[in-house]
Design a protein around this motif. Structure first.
Motif, PDB file in Angstrom:
ATOM      1  N   LEU A 182      12.089   2.121   3.730  1.00  0.00           N
ATOM      2  CA  LEU A 182      11.979   3.572   3.815  1.00  0.00           C
ATOM      3  C   LEU A 182      11.664   3.991   5.249  1.00  0.00           C
ATOM      4  O   LEU A 182      10.783   3.417   5.889  1.00  0.00           O
ATOM      5  CB  LEU A 182      10.885   4.081   2.871  1.00  0.00           C
ATOM      6  CG  LEU A 182      11.122   3.831   1.381  1.00  0.00           C
ATOM      7  CD1 LEU A 182       9.945   4.362   0.568  1.00  0.00           C
ATOM      8  CD2 LEU A 182      12.410   4.491   0.911  1.00  0.00           C
ATOM      9  N   HIS A 183      12.367   4.989   5.720  1.00  0.00           N
ATOM     10  CA  HIS A 183      12.188   5.458   7.097  1.00  0.00           C
ATOM     11  C   HIS A 183      10.790   6.051   7.268  1.00  0.00           C
ATOM     12  O   HIS A 183      10.402   6.968   6.544  1.00  0.00           O
ATOM     13  CB  HIS A 183      13.236   6.525   7.425  1.00  0.00           C
ATOM     14  CG  HIS A 183      13.389   6.781   8.892  1.00  0.00           C
ATOM     15  ND1 HIS A 183      14.441   6.303   9.628  1.00  0.00           N
ATOM     16  CD2 HIS A 183      12.581   7.426   9.771  1.00  0.00           C
ATOM     17  CE1 HIS A 183      14.300   6.668  10.892  1.00  0.00           C
ATOM     18  NE2 HIS A 183      13.175   7.347  11.005  1.00  0.00           N
ATOM     19  N   GLY A 184      10.038   5.504   8.219  1.00  0.00           N
ATOM     20  CA  GLY A 184       8.711   6.034   8.504  1.00  0.00           C
ATOM     21  C   GLY A 184       7.572   5.209   7.943  1.00  0.00           C
ATOM     22  O   GLY A 184       6.407   5.536   8.156  1.00  0.00           O
ATOM     23  N   ILE A 185       7.898   4.141   7.212  1.00  0.00           N
ATOM     24  CA  ILE A 185       6.846   3.268   6.678  1.00  0.00           C
ATOM     25  C   ILE A 185       6.921   1.917   7.378  1.00  0.00           C
ATOM     26  O   ILE A 185       7.938   1.222   7.302  1.00  0.00           O
ATOM     27  CB  ILE A 185       6.978   3.078   5.155  1.00  0.00           C
ATOM     28  CG1 ILE A 185       6.690   4.388   4.430  1.00  0.00           C
ATOM     29  CG2 ILE A 185       6.021   1.992   4.665  1.00  0.00           C
ATOM     30  CD1 ILE A 185       6.626   4.269   2.932  1.00  0.00           C
ATOM     31  N   GLY A 186       5.841   1.560   8.069  1.00  0.00           N
ATOM     32  CA  GLY A 186       5.763   0.282   8.752  1.00  0.00           C
ATOM     33  C   GLY A 186       4.952  -0.711   7.943  1.00  0.00           C
ATOM     34  O   GLY A 186       4.542  -0.425   6.812  1.00  0.00           O
ATOM     35  N   PRO A 187       4.707  -1.888   8.507  1.00  0.00           N
ATOM     36  CA  PRO A 187       3.950  -2.922   7.787  1.00  0.00           C
ATOM     37  C   PRO A 187       2.571  -2.453   7.325  1.00  0.00           C
ATOM     38  O   PRO A 187       2.153  -2.746   6.208  1.00  0.00           O
ATOM     39  CB  PRO A 187       3.836  -4.051   8.818  1.00  0.00           C
ATOM     40  CG  PRO A 187       5.006  -3.850   9.718  1.00  0.00           C
ATOM     41  CD  PRO A 187       5.177  -2.371   9.813  1.00  0.00           C
ATOM     42  N   SER A 188       1.866  -1.703   8.183  1.00  0.00           N
ATOM     43  CA  SER A 188       0.533  -1.234   7.825  1.00  0.00           C
ATOM     44  C   SER A 188       0.596  -0.232   6.670  1.00  0.00           C
ATOM     45  O   SER A 188      -0.201  -0.311   5.724  1.00  0.00           O
ATOM     46  CB  SER A 188      -0.143  -0.589   9.037  1.00  0.00           C
ATOM     47  OG  SER A 188      -1.419  -0.096   8.691  1.00  0.00           O
ATOM     48  N   GLY A 189       1.529   0.713   6.740  1.00  0.00           N
ATOM     49  CA  GLY A 189       1.658   1.712   5.678  1.00  0.00           C
ATOM     50  C   GLY A 189       2.070   1.088   4.361  1.00  0.00           C
ATOM     51  O   GLY A 189       1.541   1.444   3.292  1.00  0.00           O
ATOM     52  N   ALA A 190       3.019   0.153   4.404  1.00  0.00           N
ATOM     53  CA  ALA A 190       3.471  -0.506   3.178  1.00  0.00           C
ATOM     54  C   ALA A 190       2.344  -1.322   2.554  1.00  0.00           C
ATOM     55  O   ALA A 190       2.142  -1.302   1.329  1.00  0.00           O
ATOM     56  CB  ALA A 190       4.668  -1.404   3.489  1.00  0.00           C
ATOM     57  N   ALA A 191       1.591  -2.039   3.394  1.00  0.00           N
ATOM     58  CA  ALA A 191       0.476  -2.842   2.889  1.00  0.00           C
ATOM     59  C   ALA A 191      -0.605  -1.957   2.294  1.00  0.00           C
ATOM     60  O   ALA A 191      -1.211  -2.289   1.272  1.00  0.00           O
ATOM     61  CB  ALA A 191      -0.101  -3.703   4.011  1.00  0.00           C
ATOM     62  N   ARG A 192      -0.867  -0.809   2.935  1.00  0.00           N
ATOM     63  CA  ARG A 192      -1.875   0.112   2.413  1.00  0.00           C
ATOM     64  C   ARG A 192      -1.457   0.639   1.040  1.00  0.00           C
ATOM     65  O   ARG A 192      -2.283   0.751   0.125  1.00  0.00           O
ATOM     66  CB  ARG A 192      -2.064   1.268   3.396  1.00  0.00           C
ATOM     67  CG  ARG A 192      -2.983   2.371   2.896  1.00  0.00           C
ATOM     68  CD  ARG A 192      -4.372   1.850   2.620  1.00  0.00           C
ATOM     69  NE  ARG A 192      -5.051   1.440   3.845  1.00  0.00           N
ATOM     70  CZ  ARG A 192      -6.167   0.723   3.856  1.00  0.00           C
ATOM     71  NH1 ARG A 192      -6.696   0.295   2.716  1.00  0.00           N
ATOM     72  NH2 ARG A 192      -6.742   0.400   5.009  1.00  0.00           N
ATOM     73  N   LEU A 193      -0.195   0.969   0.870  1.00  0.00           N
ATOM     74  CA  LEU A 193       0.290   1.450  -0.418  1.00  0.00           C
ATOM     75  C   LEU A 193       0.132   0.385  -1.501  1.00  0.00           C
ATOM     76  O   LEU A 193      -0.362   0.667  -2.598  1.00  0.00           O
ATOM     77  CB  LEU A 193       1.758   1.859  -0.296  1.00  0.00           C
ATOM     78  CG  LEU A 193       2.022   3.217   0.352  1.00  0.00           C
ATOM     79  CD1 LEU A 193       3.476   3.332   0.796  1.00  0.00           C
ATOM     80  CD2 LEU A 193       1.681   4.350  -0.612  1.00  0.00           C
ATOM     81  N   LEU A 194       0.527  -0.836  -1.196  1.00  0.00           N
ATOM     82  CA  LEU A 194       0.423  -1.909  -2.178  1.00  0.00           C
ATOM     83  C   LEU A 194      -1.031  -2.202  -2.529  1.00  0.00           C
ATOM     84  O   LEU A 194      -1.360  -2.447  -3.695  1.00  0.00           O
ATOM     85  CB  LEU A 194       1.097  -3.172  -1.639  1.00  0.00           C
ATOM     86  CG  LEU A 194       2.618  -3.110  -1.486  1.00  0.00           C
ATOM     87  CD1 LEU A 194       3.134  -4.383  -0.823  1.00  0.00           C
ATOM     88  CD2 LEU A 194       3.293  -2.902  -2.829  1.00  0.00           C
TER      89      LEU A 194
END
Length: 257
Positions: A97-109
């Motif tokens: 998804l455009h705008g989600i990096g490793p930190s954002g994806a990990a935070r969501l999970l």
């Protein structure tokens, strides 16, 4: 723990850059640009040779801060690499998804856990604070920004929105459409974050279904094509205030957006 550490590094970098900017403002007329890399700062400092004691001290401190910035950047790069590997190992396609990096994806999970605990995208939006609250008075119908919900996930969605606005994306088109309809920039951004919440919810739901289909311990090797077609404006309930998250586990059919 790793995503918390990544957030700490991000804050440390910001503090270091701010201190460096203050010194550069005293060393150079007009200071330096807002988004400054360590390499750019080092090249800039190399162009000045103060002769007075105060100037020399400022330059020395600036060089020390640049060295600290380079160290932090290396740690951030390593942390992002570790988080990316963990997100992919989890079988998540949030990074598409455009705008989600490793930190954002990990935070969501990490914070969301099982996406099935939300009865639908409206409950998910209420949980992350992107569902606007009713602030109507009399015949005037209006909504205001919610300050409730998970602020870390809300920030992740905000960053996702900012990145999309900087590029020719479906999010940019949606934002411009809201502005053309008479919304203020703040209202348009609020609506965009609400829609991005839908996109993230749908993606996490698909990922979860694929993991369940793969069986215990199995991960599908396929990746979904990055898409934000869910950003297309509609007349659905996405811009309306939503109730609190459900406490019971819904069926997959009911949770499908």
């Amino acid at each position: 723990m790793l995503v918390d550490r990544r957030d700490e590094l991000g804050r440390a970098r910001m503090q270091t850059v701010n201190r460096l900017h203050r010194l550069l403002l005293e060393l150079f007329s007009g200071g330096a640009k807002k988004f400054l890399s360590a390499m750019q700062a080092r090249a800039l400092v190399a162009t000045i040779k103060p002769r007075d004691v105060v100037g020399k001290t400022r330059r020395r401190l600036a060089v020390e801060l640049i060295a600290e910035l380079e160290t932090i950047d290396k740690k951030i790069k390593a942390a992002d690499r570790d988080l990316r590997e963990l997100v992919i190992a989890r079988g998540s396609t949030l990074l598409d998804l455009h705008g989600i990096g490793p930190s954002g994806a990990a935070r969501l999970l990490a914070d969301v856990g099982d996406i099935h605990r939300f009865a639908g995208r409206d409950r998910f939006a209420s949980w992350n604070g992107t569902a606007p609250l009713d602030a109507s008075s009399g015949d005037q119908q209006r909504h205001r920004l919610s300050r409730a919900g998970n602020r870390r996930i809300n920030r992740t969605l905000h960053i996702m929105g900012v990145v999309q606005l900087r590029n020719p994306t479906a999010g940019r088109v949606y934002f411009d459409g809201k502005k053309a309809a008479g919304k203020t920039s703040m209202e348009a951004m609020r609506a965009l974050k609400r829609r991005l919440s839908n996109v993230v919810y749908a993606r996490m739901l698909v990922d979860q279904k694929r993991r369940e289909a793969a069986g215990p311990g199995g991960h599908s090797g396929t990746t979904l094509q990055s898409s934000v077609t869910g950003l297309t404006p509609d007349t659905g309930p996405s811009d309306k205030p939503q109730p609190e998250p459900a406490t019971r586990k819904p069926s997959l059919a009911r949770a499908t957006p």
